[in-house]
Design an enzyme around this catalytic site. Sequence first.
Site, mmCIF file in Angstrom:
data_model
loop_
_atom_site.group_PDB
_atom_site.id
_atom_site.type_symbol
_atom_site.label_atom_id
_atom_site.label_comp_id
_atom_site.label_asym_id
_atom_site.label_seq_id
_atom_site.Cartn_x
_atom_site.Cartn_y
_atom_site.Cartn_z
ATOM 1 C CG PHE A 89 -1.908 -1.046 1.345
ATOM 2 C CD1 PHE A 89 -3.111 -0.962 0.674
ATOM 3 C CD2 PHE A 89 -1.674 -2.172 2.121
ATOM 4 C CE1 PHE A 89 -4.059 -1.964 0.764
ATOM 5 C CE2 PHE A 89 -2.609 -3.183 2.224
ATOM 6 C CZ PHE A 89 -3.809 -3.086 1.541
ATOM 7 C CE1 TYR A 157 -1.619 7.498 -6.089
ATOM 8 C CE2 TYR A 157 -3.642 8.030 -7.271
ATOM 9 C CZ TYR A 157 -2.943 7.233 -6.380
ATOM 10 O OH TYR A 157 -3.575 6.167 -5.784
ATOM 11 C CG ASP A 299 -12.485 17.084 -10.581
ATOM 12 O OD1 ASP A 299 -11.616 16.241 -10.329
ATOM 13 O OD2 ASP A 299 -12.933 17.880 -9.725
#
Length: 338
Positions: A89, A157, A299
């Site tokens: 993780f 990311y 977005d």
Amino acid sequence: MDMILITGGAGYIGSHTILNLIEKTDYKIIIFDNLENGHIETVNTLLEINSKRQRRADARIIFEKGDLRNIEDIENVFNKHSIDGVIHFAAFALVEESVKNPSKYYRNNIYGTLNLLDTMIKHNVKRIVFSSTCATYGNPQYTPINEKHPQNPINPYGYSKLAIERIMDDYDKAYGLKSIRLRYFNVAGADEKGRIGEWHEPETHLIPNILKANDVKTFTIFGNDYDTRDGTCIRDYVNVLDLAEAHRLAYEYLLEENKTDVFNIGTGEGYSVKEVFDACERVLKKKIPVEVKGRRAGDPAVLYADIGKVKNILNWKPERSLEDSIKSSYLYFCKNKK
């Protein structure tokens, strides 16, 4: 019984996966975390839960503080413990921060994972479940998004997670390292007893920020003019306990099948920001102050998962509703306001 190394085990999703493993298996667990974003309080809670489930306080769960960017830290853990597999993780995961500081994300997420994988190969550990993300898909070309959707990330990311997936493909071919990649959509909820939950600083996730809104702190909706049923963005919210179960099933699939694969983890349906907001008001039984601002850059209007593959192969399906996630988040928030 296997010993599993859980990197980032003091964080949100890692800690709930450990809770699942405590309650449903006899695996031994090494929690590896640098506590930069994770919390020692969460580790201590997990140790306490584990000790109550044992007839005696044994060493079934061990915490090792360390950083994947430091090869000696991870090498020491593999030298000390007989590790059979890894659930990975540990990563930075803020999209906006990754745009402002890509170096931080590439050095931590990619370089740290390379250190982990190289150490695994050195110690002949060939099984890993990887926390990936729907951010590897980028702007959707169609919805629902299945695992064959093109991967075109739009931020560092997402690029960092996609790079790791590609590295794992190469490590499978060259070294026989088998991986399951779980590409999550939006994660929500908490332990239903309020023992552990979502604790980010700063908090960027939708539901905790709605729950924190009050007379002083107003909740902001970014954009109400999207081409959706009510003008706000639509997202797929999977409960963190259901997600934790997916990690357990993925690890056991690796044990049984010993082959690399990838699965989307979501609910297969989307909720708009306004629908989530309305559900939070129903759970809280009060009006929440809200303001509407312009859209945020990048977005997409609609994102939700096709989960047919994970249902068929891992026999996994979401068990908890959006309101279940909100209720458990609110319980944790109320019990841990400090």
